[in-house]
Design a protein around this motif. Structure first.
Motif, PDB file in Angstrom:
ATOM      1  N   GLY A 197       0.886  -1.344   0.047  1.00  0.00           N
ATOM      2  CA  GLY A 197      -0.031   0.034  -0.107  1.00  0.00           C
ATOM      3  C   GLY A 197       0.991   1.253   0.181  1.00  0.00           C
ATOM      4  O   GLY A 197       0.608   2.113  -0.749  1.00  0.00           O
ATOM      5  N   GLY A 242      -5.357  -3.875  -6.609  1.00  0.00           N
ATOM      6  CA  GLY A 242      -5.398  -3.059  -5.425  1.00  0.00           C
ATOM      7  C   GLY A 242      -4.786  -1.484  -5.297  1.00  0.00           C
ATOM      8  O   GLY A 242      -4.798  -0.980  -4.357  1.00  0.00           O
ATOM      9  N   ASN A 288      -7.708  -7.518  -5.387  1.00  0.00           N
ATOM     10  CA  ASN A 288      -6.740  -7.844  -4.269  1.00  0.00           C
ATOM     11  C   ASN A 288      -7.499  -9.073  -3.364  1.00  0.00           C
ATOM     12  O   ASN A 288      -6.602  -9.765  -2.865  1.00  0.00           O
ATOM     13  N   VAL A 289      -8.515  -9.234  -3.313  1.00  0.00           N
ATOM     14  CA  VAL A 289      -9.158 -10.192  -2.616  1.00  0.00           C
ATOM     15  C   VAL A 289      -8.883 -11.458  -3.304  1.00  0.00           C
ATOM     16  O   VAL A 289      -8.734 -12.492  -2.680  1.00  0.00           O
ATOM     17  N   VAL A 290      -9.172 -11.552  -4.576  1.00  0.00           N
ATOM     18  CA  VAL A 290      -8.697 -12.766  -5.627  1.00  0.00           C
ATOM     19  C   VAL A 290      -7.400 -13.147  -4.913  1.00  0.00           C
ATOM     20  O   VAL A 290      -7.295 -14.436  -4.867  1.00  0.00           O
ATOM     21  N   LYS A 318      -5.417 -12.599  -2.539  1.00  0.00           N
ATOM     22  CA  LYS A 318      -5.399 -13.069  -1.116  1.00  0.00           C
ATOM     23  C   LYS A 318      -5.997 -14.333  -0.866  1.00  0.00           C
ATOM     24  O   LYS A 318      -5.648 -15.093  -0.222  1.00  0.00           O
ATOM     25  N   VAL A 319      -7.156 -14.529  -1.464  1.00  0.00           N
ATOM     26  CA  VAL A 319      -7.813 -15.696  -1.034  1.00  0.00           C
ATOM     27  C   VAL A 319      -6.957 -16.741  -1.872  1.00  0.00           C
ATOM     28  O   VAL A 319      -7.183 -17.791  -1.099  1.00  0.00           O
ATOM     29  N   SER A 320      -6.578 -16.540  -3.055  1.00  0.00           N
ATOM     30  CA  SER A 320      -5.860 -17.496  -3.654  1.00  0.00           C
ATOM     31  C   SER A 320      -4.543 -18.086  -2.783  1.00  0.00           C
ATOM     32  O   SER A 320      -4.325 -19.270  -2.675  1.00  0.00           O
ATOM     33  N   GLU A 321      -4.100 -16.924  -2.161  1.00  0.00           N
ATOM     34  CA  GLU A 321      -2.789 -17.122  -1.389  1.00  0.00           C
ATOM     35  C   GLU A 321      -3.103 -18.165  -0.008  1.00  0.00           C
ATOM     36  O   GLU A 321      -2.690 -19.197  -0.002  1.00  0.00           O
ATOM     37  N   GLY A 322      -4.145 -17.670   0.385  1.00  0.00           N
ATOM     38  CA  GLY A 322      -4.748 -18.392   1.645  1.00  0.00           C
ATOM     39  C   GLY A 322      -5.153 -19.904   1.400  1.00  0.00           C
ATOM     40  O   GLY A 322      -5.098 -20.737   1.910  1.00  0.00           O
ATOM     41  N   GLN A 345      -2.341 -22.258   0.664  1.00  0.00           N
ATOM     42  CA  GLN A 345      -1.801 -22.806   1.884  1.00  0.00           C
ATOM     43  C   GLN A 345      -2.586 -23.919   2.515  1.00  0.00           C
ATOM     44  O   GLN A 345      -2.104 -25.014   2.845  1.00  0.00           O
ATOM     45  N   ARG A 379       5.094 -22.711  -7.920  1.00  0.00           N
ATOM     46  CA  ARG A 379       4.642 -22.373  -9.206  1.00  0.00           C
ATOM     47  C   ARG A 379       4.142 -20.953  -9.025  1.00  0.00           C
ATOM     48  O   ARG A 379       4.021 -20.014 -10.204  1.00  0.00           O
ATOM     49  N   PHE A 380       3.357 -20.779  -8.036  1.00  0.00           N
ATOM     50  CA  PHE A 380       2.512 -19.580  -8.079  1.00  0.00           C
ATOM     51  C   PHE A 380       2.849 -18.416  -7.152  1.00  0.00           C
ATOM     52  O   PHE A 380       2.522 -17.477  -6.548  1.00  0.00           O
ATOM     53  N   HIS A 398       7.035  -9.548  -3.273  1.00  0.00           N
ATOM     54  CA  HIS A 398       6.491 -10.048  -1.895  1.00  0.00           C
ATOM     55  C   HIS A 398       6.939  -9.775  -0.773  1.00  0.00           C
ATOM     56  O   HIS A 398       8.432  -9.795  -0.848  1.00  0.00           O
TER      57      HIS A 398
END
Lengths: 330, 330
Positions: free
Chosen positions: B105, B143, B233-235, B237-241, B244, B275-276, B297
């Motif tokens: 940010g 974002g 941004n939600v897409v 971070k949702v993907s990241e979480g 995992q 990979r991602f 990151h």
């Protein structure tokens, strides 16, 4: 306990719907299923489904909404379609709940059209139970309300918390607002004003824990996460597509590394995939309508339909709606 | 080719930044890295990083923005922080590109504050390359712009397509608008008006393929998918979480089934996870600013920083910005 079933809904026609009805009837002795469908279309499937004739009724309709049809147009052109008749039965109190694996947009549009909302509820929303590292959590709204206001999202927090408590068994659900950062001042006006409503709320059927970021959903940072319908729908579908992509990649990795044969690899990763399948949870409730409504996935098989019918029956027998009204101070 | 590096950015302080700089310098003979940092803080790490002294400079700053600080407040309180100085170097054309693994940010806010946008660009956006079943695709904006207008999303389609063509090597990128359904009339005003702008566009650096649903992103239904910053941004971070959560579940499944030991299981699923990861792609570019900006990151190691520096250098050497301006008719 009477549940109306859209017998023509879903990707696979009447067969899984009627199999699911038969299975639910075997499991719940107080249940009656009212199947809405064209008698001629249902007829060939009725015998093989082994339905208990005393607790199974057919209510006729004319046509159904295709999975790819535009809801508003389809509902206008087919006023007597299975979805419309199903919701009419609920509005007339002839049934306690409705279940459909049909076109989600059309299920919601037909339901909202009846205006049979719980009195204090401004706008019904779709609640989707998701698996997390910590168990299960609810994301609401996932697409019923494309023009959410802060007050709607606040209500989703309350409604979702009652659902999480009664159906998921979480005693005091933690409620969060989905945002793109966890600090104060982050995000847009909608989430900021929603955040303030929660912070100044007198009593809640849970504890408000503030902002939750996207990655927090699957980490189980909240038991109920509220967002507007567009965002929730995207989260849900991104998860679905991403899971397919990721699990296939893992399966191929296992085969490529010589760890497992193709069949065992698919079995292993498929087991994980099933955890977040609609089949197990019985679908997503449209909460806020006067009566229970469960939306099953279009690809539902008989087991998934049976689970959706049972989930609808559970919502009725636990009087989730009565508790939603009480929690909203209605 | 001069790249400014926020030597204080990221979760792990100067060490990975300086290691990354050294590695990038070894790989790119025309590169000079300008590290922005507090000399006293950098000093202990300089010797071990084995930097080529002829092509490495330090520009001093005062302080840095913490990963959890509120960007606007932090930038006001620390006007000479590493991010602010880094962007000042770009605005003054002392460098061609900037790279930071700091508070996203704050990187964006400090950059937008300089108002050094490419002439035809209304609002810069963050483009994130994602892996898909079909290869790679770009999601934009993730974002940078919380108040997107249809014209901004249209520009993101054009800008993202140029990026996909030049950097991902996709000759004629398919551009899609993220929506909650694929039929006409679905979704909110923003996506509807964006859709119309694309359909009536004279020439595009790709082909417009209409609406793409959430699940279509990872299926590779488009090479460039546009959405507003909150949703993107939600897409992300949702993907990241979710990744995992899902990969851990698969790993545990493999161990539980006795297929693999804990270590091998983690190695296998970790290979897919990588990979991602940002590490491989070198981070996400903030596109639309006059100069290249790569956001790495926060958890970046030296390799990830080196990749981000190389990615920034590639954007400069391929004159991606010149082609963005041309494609926007600037």
């Amino acid at each position: 306990m009477r549940v109306a079933l859209d017998a023509l809904g879903g990707d696979h026609g009447p067969a899984p719907n009627l199999q699911g009805a038969a299975s639910a009837l075997r499991g719940l002795p107080d249940l009656t299923v009212v199947a809405v469908g064209e008698p001629g279309t249902l007829e060939p499937h009725l015998a093989s489904a082994e339905l208990d004739a005393d607790r199974f009724e057919v209510v006729p309709c004319v046509g159904s909404v295709g999975m790819d049809e535009k809801p508003t147009v389809a509902l206008r052109e087919k006023p007597e379609c299975s979805l419309a008749v199903m919701w009419k039965l609920l509005a007339e109190k002839q049934v306690d709940a409705v279940v459909s694996a049909g076109n989600t947009g059309a299920v919601v549009a037909a339901g909202l059209r009846t205006r049979q909302f719980l009195k204090p509820v401004k706008r019904p929303g779709i609640a989707v139970p998701l698996p997390t590292s910590a168990g299960r959590s609810v994301l609401m709204d996932c697409g019923a309300n494309p023009h959410a206001k802060p007050e709607h999202l606040f209500q989703y927090g309350v409604i979702g918390a009652v659902y999480a408590r009664e159906i998921l068994g979480i005693e005091r659900p933690r409620i969060g607002t989905l945002n793109i950062g966890s600090e104060e001042g982050k995000g847009n006006e909608l989430v900021g004003e929603t955040h303030e409503l929660f912070k100044s709320a007198g009593s809640l059927p849970g504890e408000y824990v503030g902002y939750v970021e996207g990655r927090g959903i699957y980490h189980g940072e909240a038991d109920v996460t509220v967002c507007e319908g567009f965002v929730g729908n995207v989260v849900l579908k991104v998860s679905e597509g991403f899971a397919q992509y990721l699990l296939r990649a893992v399966g191929e990795g296992l085969v490529g590394a010589g760890v497992l044969g193709p069949e065992d690899a698919m079995k292993t990763v498929g087991g994980v995939g099933r955890r977040f399948a609609y089949q197990a949870t019985g679908g997503a409730p449209l909460l806020g309508v006067d009566g229970a409504c469960l939306i099953a996935h279009g690809s539902s098989d008989g087991d998934a339909i049976a689970n959706a019918i049972k989930a609808a029956a559970e919502m009725v027998s636990k009087d989730v709606n009565g508790q939603i009204v009480a929690a909203l101070g209605g």
